[in-house]
Design an enzyme around this catalytic site. Structure first.
Site, PDB file in Angstrom:
ATOM      1  N   LYS A  11       0.842  -1.207   0.000  1.00 22.03           N
ATOM      2  CA  LYS A  11       0.000   0.000   0.000  1.00 22.03           C
ATOM      3  C   LYS A  11       0.866   1.242   0.000  1.00 22.03           C
ATOM      4  CE  LYS A  11       0.852   1.109   4.555  1.00 22.03           C
ATOM      5  NZ  LYS A  11       1.664   2.240   5.011  1.00 22.03           N
ATOM      6  N   SER A  94       9.686  -0.092   4.904  1.00 27.44           N
ATOM      7  CA  SER A  94       9.669   0.937   3.857  1.00 27.44           C
ATOM      8  C   SER A  94       8.396   1.776   3.906  1.00 27.44           C
ATOM      9  CB  SER A  94       9.778   0.266   2.492  1.00 27.44           C
ATOM     10  OG  SER A  94       8.716  -0.663   2.337  1.00 27.44           O
ATOM     11  N   GLY A  95       7.461   1.417   4.782  1.00 28.60           N
ATOM     12  CA  GLY A  95       6.192   2.143   4.842  1.00 28.60           C
ATOM     13  C   GLY A  95       5.174   1.632   3.843  1.00 28.60           C
ATOM     14  N   LEU A  96       5.462   0.469   3.237  1.00 28.98           N
ATOM     15  CA  LEU A  96       4.572  -0.074   2.200  1.00 28.98           C
ATOM     16  C   LEU A  96       3.698  -1.210   2.737  1.00 28.98           C
ATOM     17  CD1 LEU A  96       7.175  -0.096  -0.729  1.00 28.98           C
ATOM     18  CD2 LEU A  96       5.330   1.559  -0.344  1.00 28.98           C
ATOM     19  N   SER A 100       2.444  -6.585   6.909  1.00 24.03           N
ATOM     20  CA  SER A 100       1.016  -6.549   7.270  1.00 24.03           C
ATOM     21  C   SER A 100       0.163  -7.187   6.173  1.00 24.03           C
ATOM     22  CB  SER A 100       0.566  -5.101   7.461  1.00 24.03           C
ATOM     23  OG  SER A 100       1.335  -4.484   8.459  1.00 24.03           O
ATOM     24  N   ASP A 131      -1.682  -1.792  10.417  1.00 30.47           N
ATOM     25  CA  ASP A 131      -1.993  -1.784   8.979  1.00 30.47           C
ATOM     26  C   ASP A 131      -2.744  -3.039   8.531  1.00 30.47           C
ATOM     27  OD1 ASP A 131      -0.702   0.617   8.717  1.00 30.47           O
ATOM     28  OD2 ASP A 131       1.130  -0.218   7.848  1.00 30.47           O
TER      29      ASP A 131
END
Ligand code: C5P
Length: 287
Positions: A11, A94-96, A100, A131
């Site tokens: 995401k 990486s925040g992606l 999750s 997430d």
């Protein structure tokens, strides 16, 4: 059905507003999450014993998917018996949301194999990570609230974009811990995007004007590579996903996305054209 194979998509956060700290220590968020066309392959099959293979191997185990499986087995009174194989393509930290998304895919698959009801699966999803409920919900685009447990599908997209995987890694816990209360906002950025999406088509230019992330300044402080890439990519805005350090640009069309990704690669950053707010996972099958 003996085995389930899914592409667990990553995401990006089109918006991420941090509006306060909660009594449980987590932060209260308002965000628009969008699935993108980068994913891990997750395969879950029945087995008499417990077997997990992750490629390439992770430094820290158990990862979120394993923890999700154990928690689900515990709460449903099952033996922890399943064979899980995960081929990772989504970079870590990486925040992606890679871990999750894998965890949500494993919950969905075990839910099918063990015939469990959605209420139990949803509760485990929320417990495992902030997430996970978005991925478990399955919407390509959603307004997310609470610490991540409130998920409401919204219509819009898909858009083209370019994803840059900067060399930095930012720990989410670290980013939130460093966020001063003065950097919190009121949720209006997310509310504006949700209103625009509800009003009709949001084109690339409109979307670029509506994206933003309250964790940006903290991620910049932790990861100088973000600043360097932004300078190289001027005047194209690069948005932070989650707590970073992945950045994304919104493109006008596929050709523009490919050109932006090429420019990112010329700056020595791993990059690719992506679709944002995908309706269907590119490959999903059950066997
Ligand atoms: O829920 P998850 O394990 O992904 O969160 C990692 C860390 O990020 C939490 O331990 C917490 O410190 C922080 N966090 C937060 N508020 C959120 C989500 C995460 O403070 N809504």
């Amino acid at each position: 059905m003996k085995a389930v194979q899914v592409r667990a998509l990553a995401k990006v956060n089109l918006t991420l507003d941090v509006i306060g700290r909660r009594a449980d220590g987590y932060h209260e968020l308002r965000s628009v999450f969008a699935r993108i066309s980068l994913g891990d392959d997750v395969r879950v099959r029945r087995s008499r014993s417990w077997h997990v293979a992750i490629h390439p191997p992770l430094d820290a185990r158990p990862d979120l998917a394993e923890r999700a499986a154990h928690e689900l087995a515990r709460r449903s009174g099952r033996d922890v018996a399943a064979a899980i194989t995960i081929r990772k393509r989504i970079p870590l930290a990486s925040g992606l949301g890679g871990g999750s998304s894998d965890a949500a895919a494993v919950l969905r698959a075990l839910g099918n194999l063990w015939r469990l009801d959605d209420a139990l699966l949803t509760a485990v999803a929320a417990k495992i990570g902030s997430d996970v409920p978005f991925f478990f919900h399955g919407a390509p685009l959603a307004e997310v609230g609470g610490r991540g447990e409130h998920v409401r599908a919204v219509a819009g997209g898909p858009w083209w974009g370019a994803l840059a995987l900067t060399s930095g890694r930012v720990s989410t816990a670290d980013a939130f811990a460093r966020l001063a209360s003065g950097a919190w906002s009121d949720g209006q950025r997310t509310a504006r995007l949700v209103r625009a999406l509800a009003a009709g088509a949001v084109d690339a230019a409109a979307l670029r004007a509506l994206c933003g992330n309250d964790l940006d300044a903290v991620a910049v402080a932790l990861c100088p590579a973000i600043v360097a890439l932004r300078e190289r990519m001027q005047p194209t805005p690069l948005f932070l996903s989650g707590s970073g350090a992945a950045l994304f640009a919104i493109a006008d069309d596929r050709g523009h996305a490919l050109a932006l990704a090429r420019r990112m690669r010329r700056a020595d950053v791993r990059a690719s054209a992506i679709q944002i707010g995908l309706v269907e996972a590119p490959s999903a099958r059950s066997a």
